[in-house]
Structures are given as C-alpha cells and as structure tokens.
Design a protein around this motif. Structure first.
Motif, mmCIF file in Angstrom:
data_model
loop_
_atom_site.group_PDB
_atom_site.id
_atom_site.type_symbol
_atom_site.label_atom_id
_atom_site.label_comp_id
_atom_site.label_asym_id
_atom_site.label_seq_id
_atom_site.Cartn_x
_atom_site.Cartn_y
_atom_site.Cartn_z
ATOM 1 N N VAL A 142 1.251 -1.550 0.067
ATOM 2 C CA VAL A 142 0.078 0.113 0.321
ATOM 3 C C VAL A 142 0.569 0.988 0.344
ATOM 4 O O VAL A 142 1.712 1.798 0.599
ATOM 5 C CB VAL A 142 -1.117 0.392 1.371
ATOM 6 N N VAL A 143 0.663 1.930 -1.110
ATOM 7 C CA VAL A 143 1.751 2.985 -0.868
ATOM 8 C C VAL A 143 1.145 4.819 -0.966
ATOM 9 O O VAL A 143 -0.406 5.004 -1.767
ATOM 10 C CB VAL A 143 2.158 3.579 -2.709
ATOM 11 N N GLY A 144 0.999 5.043 0.318
ATOM 12 C CA GLY A 144 0.296 7.147 0.529
ATOM 13 C C GLY A 144 1.086 8.001 0.006
ATOM 14 O O GLY A 144 2.439 7.871 -0.482
ATOM 15 N N LYS A 145 0.942 8.806 0.562
ATOM 16 C CA LYS A 145 1.529 10.054 0.099
ATOM 17 C C LYS A 145 3.268 10.272 0.852
ATOM 18 O O LYS A 145 4.021 11.093 0.665
ATOM 19 C CB LYS A 145 0.804 11.356 1.366
ATOM 20 N N ASP A 146 2.577 9.299 2.255
ATOM 21 C CA ASP A 146 4.279 9.056 3.299
ATOM 22 C C ASP A 146 4.671 8.072 4.014
ATOM 23 O O ASP A 146 5.265 8.067 4.801
ATOM 24 C CB ASP A 146 4.317 10.468 4.243
ATOM 25 N N TYR A 147 3.445 7.293 3.331
ATOM 26 C CA TYR A 147 3.965 5.998 3.970
ATOM 27 C C TYR A 147 4.376 4.386 2.852
ATOM 28 O O TYR A 147 3.138 5.220 1.549
ATOM 29 C CB TYR A 147 3.106 5.405 4.966
ATOM 30 N N VAL A 148 5.013 3.310 3.318
ATOM 31 C CA VAL A 148 4.277 2.262 2.184
ATOM 32 C C VAL A 148 4.124 1.643 3.482
ATOM 33 O O VAL A 148 5.324 1.245 3.672
ATOM 34 C CB VAL A 148 6.153 2.281 1.215
ATOM 35 N N THR A 149 3.360 0.783 3.079
ATOM 36 C CA THR A 149 3.450 -0.539 4.253
ATOM 37 C C THR A 149 3.562 -1.135 2.978
ATOM 38 O O THR A 149 2.384 -2.094 1.909
ATOM 39 C CB THR A 149 1.939 -0.583 4.024
ATOM 40 N N THR A 150 3.855 -2.553 3.520
ATOM 41 C CA THR A 150 4.054 -4.072 2.495
ATOM 42 C C THR A 150 4.067 -5.001 3.406
ATOM 43 O O THR A 150 3.881 -5.213 4.967
ATOM 44 C CB THR A 150 5.206 -4.073 1.907
ATOM 45 N N PHE A 151 2.674 -6.174 2.917
ATOM 46 C CA PHE A 151 2.707 -7.898 3.843
ATOM 47 C C PHE A 151 3.563 -8.502 3.169
ATOM 48 O O PHE A 151 3.400 -8.429 2.179
ATOM 49 C CB PHE A 151 1.119 -7.429 3.389
#
Length: 364
Positions: A142-151
């Motif tokens: 998940v790629v947001g404005k100031d963050y990236v979350t990987t699962f």
C-alpha cells in the motif's frame, strides 16, 4: 440377428482432493495461505534525509500514528494468518475492505488498484531456498503520500540491500519520497527475478548435459516435470507484474512524482527482459522432454543396429551349416576328406567379408 450389448467401461479415477472454496461475502478477511502458525511481526523504518529510526515489534499499535509523521515511513508486516491484526491496521489506515481481503488472499494474481489516497499493488517474491526449493511468496503493498506498507507471509525477503541503503544513507532513497521507496522495493523484486532465471538456466544446462551422457539418470523425467512447474509459476508471477509496472509508468497520480516515472520506465525495461527470458527458457524446458525421447530413441537404434548386423552375419553361416546338417543319405561333400575344413574356411571367409562390407558402408 440380435446384437450384443457392449458393456460400459468405467475408468478408475484417483481420488482428488477438492480445493477449499471460501464462499464468503466480499470484503471478508480470510487467510488462504499455508503458513498458519506464523506470528505477526512488524518492522517499522521512519526516515528522512537527516533522520533514521527503526522499530521491530509484534504489536500492531506501534504502526499507528505514522500518517502524521513529517518523515517517510516503511511498515513491513510479516505474517498474514492473524487476520484480526490485519483488519485493525486496515481500519486505522482506512483501507478498503476488498483490499484487506486481497492482502490475505495468497492466490491473488499480481495487480494494481488505484484509490484517491493510496495505491494498492500485489506481486510475487520468487527465490530459491538454501535447500534448492522454489519459493513463491505473496506480497501486498500500500503506497500512501508519506508511507509504504508491505505485507508478506513470513520472515525472509530480498530487501536487505534496501535496508542497508536506508540505514547508511546510501543512494537516493533517503532524499526521495514514498513513491521512490515503492520503486526501490519493486526494483529489488525484479532484480531478484534475474537471479531466479539464472538458477533456472543452470538447471536446464545441467539436464541437457545429462541427456548426452551414456548413463542417463532414471529420475531425469521427474526433474524435467519439476522445471515445467517452476517455469509456469514464474511466468504467472512475471507476466501480470509487467502489466502492473506498465500501468505505473503511465498512471496520472499525485502520489507519484514526475522524476520517479523515469525510474519506473527503466524498471519496465527490466521486467520486459525478464519476461522474454522466461519465454525462452519455457520453450527450452518444453524441448527437454523431446530431447530425452530422441536420445532414448537414438540409443535404441544403436542397439538395434548392432543386433541387426550380428543377425546379418550369422544368417549366411546358419544357412551353410543347415545345408550340411540335413539328413540326406547322399551329400557329395560329406565324403570329401577335407570337407570339414573347407566349410570352416568358407564360413570364416563369409564372416570377414561381411565385416569388410559393413565397414565400407560405414554401418560399423
């Protein structure tokens, strides 16, 4: 005249385990993978040009609050079987229920979904274990404005080089935004595809060398079948990802800066190269079985040639021995004093004459 009724044949079909189908409402978070005993672990890296902080934890609450951070945050989550934790994180970051469902659905093909506040990307991480086992791991991002979350399903990945660059401020990643971090993560995945392709190439060359050995391993057909399955799994991961990166290259989103598009374009060239290599090796693997059958056929032909030559040599000798072995009362040569030696001489002459003839014809 009455016709006989043919008995209907019943083929014995082996018992096949039916796949588990989750007939649940859309958006239901149900883990479909095989690693059901993994504990959920979080790796949080918060960074900027002059700031770096890493947190390793097992508490999902530690990932909350970074959306208001002035830095870029990478949240890497290992373990998808704890669906309640995934739902809590999804609710906090306002992830769509369908995305939460896809995160834990390990059979999902690579794809990209675009939302106003974030991008959702699915891809596969391919690598060989130390024991040589082919591993195909489901990854969501998940790629947001100031963050990236990987699962990811379990510990172990191909991002150690990226972690080192973040920690020691190497390269551009500490000076760029979340979109460049997304590119760096995908770039490491695609670069590792080249490593997988090289390993596959070595396996193909090894089997090809075995096919031309005099002593072929009996299990070589099983090795070829394993290679077929591996190349199909690689292709199912690479081809859809090529479409995803192509969309990323052309997407018009505020989340991706123009300067990052150039890097994504280069990444697309890499995935095209991987895809072409996969198609080439796929054809080579498909040809290995034909090569094996041809090799076996050639060896059988060599055996048949030797047996045919032996039979061709002994047929006239058997004919000569059969004539003088008949039980007629009067055979003139039988009364000849040197008839036995003459017959042996004739047989030896025929034997060497046929050998010379076969040699001249290059049949020997």
């Amino acid at each position: 005249m009455a016709t006989k009724k043919r008995k209907k044949r019943h083929f014995k079909i082996p018992h096949i385990k039916k796949p588990v189908i989750h007939n649940e409402a859309p958006g239901t978070v149900t883990y479909t993978g095989k690693k059901a005993n993994q504990s959920t672990k979080l790796e949080i890296i918060d960074y900027s040009k002059d700031h770096y902080r890493r947190v390793d934890t097992e508490s999902i609450e530690d990932a909350f609050g970074f959306e208001t951070s002035e830095h870029i945050t990478w949240i890497n989550i290992n373990g998808l079987n704890n669906t309640k934790e995934i739902e809590r994180l999804g609710e906090y970051y306002n992830l769509h229920p369908l995305i939460q469902e896809d995160i834990v659905s390990t059979n999902q093909r690579p794809k990209m979904d675009e939302y106003p506040e974030y991008l959702y990307i699915v891809f596969k991480m391919l690598h060989y274990s130390d024991e040589g086992e082919f591993i195909n791991e489901h990854i969501s991002m998940v790629v947001g404005k100031d963050y990236v979350t990987t699962f990811q399903e379990a510990d172990g990945d191909v991002w150690d080089g990226l972690r080192d660059r973040l920690e020691n401020s190497k390269g551009r990643v500490r000076n760029a935004g979340a979109d460049y971090l997304m590119f760096a993560l995908l770039d490491a995945i695609v670069d590792n595809y080249f490593s997988v392709i090289e390993t596959l190439s070595s396996k193909i060359e090894f089997i090809e060398d075995q096919l031309f050995d005099d002593d072929i391993d009996e299990d070589i057909t099983q090795d070829i079948q394993i290679l077929k399955k591996e190349i199909l799994r690689i292709r199912r991961a690479v081809v859809p990802l090529r479409e995803v990166i192509n969309r990323l290259e052309k997407i018009d989103s505020e989340l991706i800066e123009a300067r990052t598009q150039n890097y994504i374009r280069d990444l697309y060239d890499h995935i095209i190269q991987v895809s072409e290599s996969v198609d080439i090796y796929r054809e080579m693997i498909w040809g290995l079985m034909d090569m094996y059958m041809t090799t076996i056929s050639n060896k059988m032909n060599e055996v048949m040639k030797v047996l045919t030559i032996m039979a061709s040599i002994f047929i006239p000798l058997t004919f000569m021995a059969g004539i003088y072995g008949m039980n007629f009362e009067y055979i003139p040569e039988l009364k000849y004093k040197y008839g036995y030696f003459v017959l042996w001489g004739a047989m030896i002459l025929v034997f060497f004459g046929l050998l010379y003839y076969f040699k001249k014809k290059k049949w020997l």
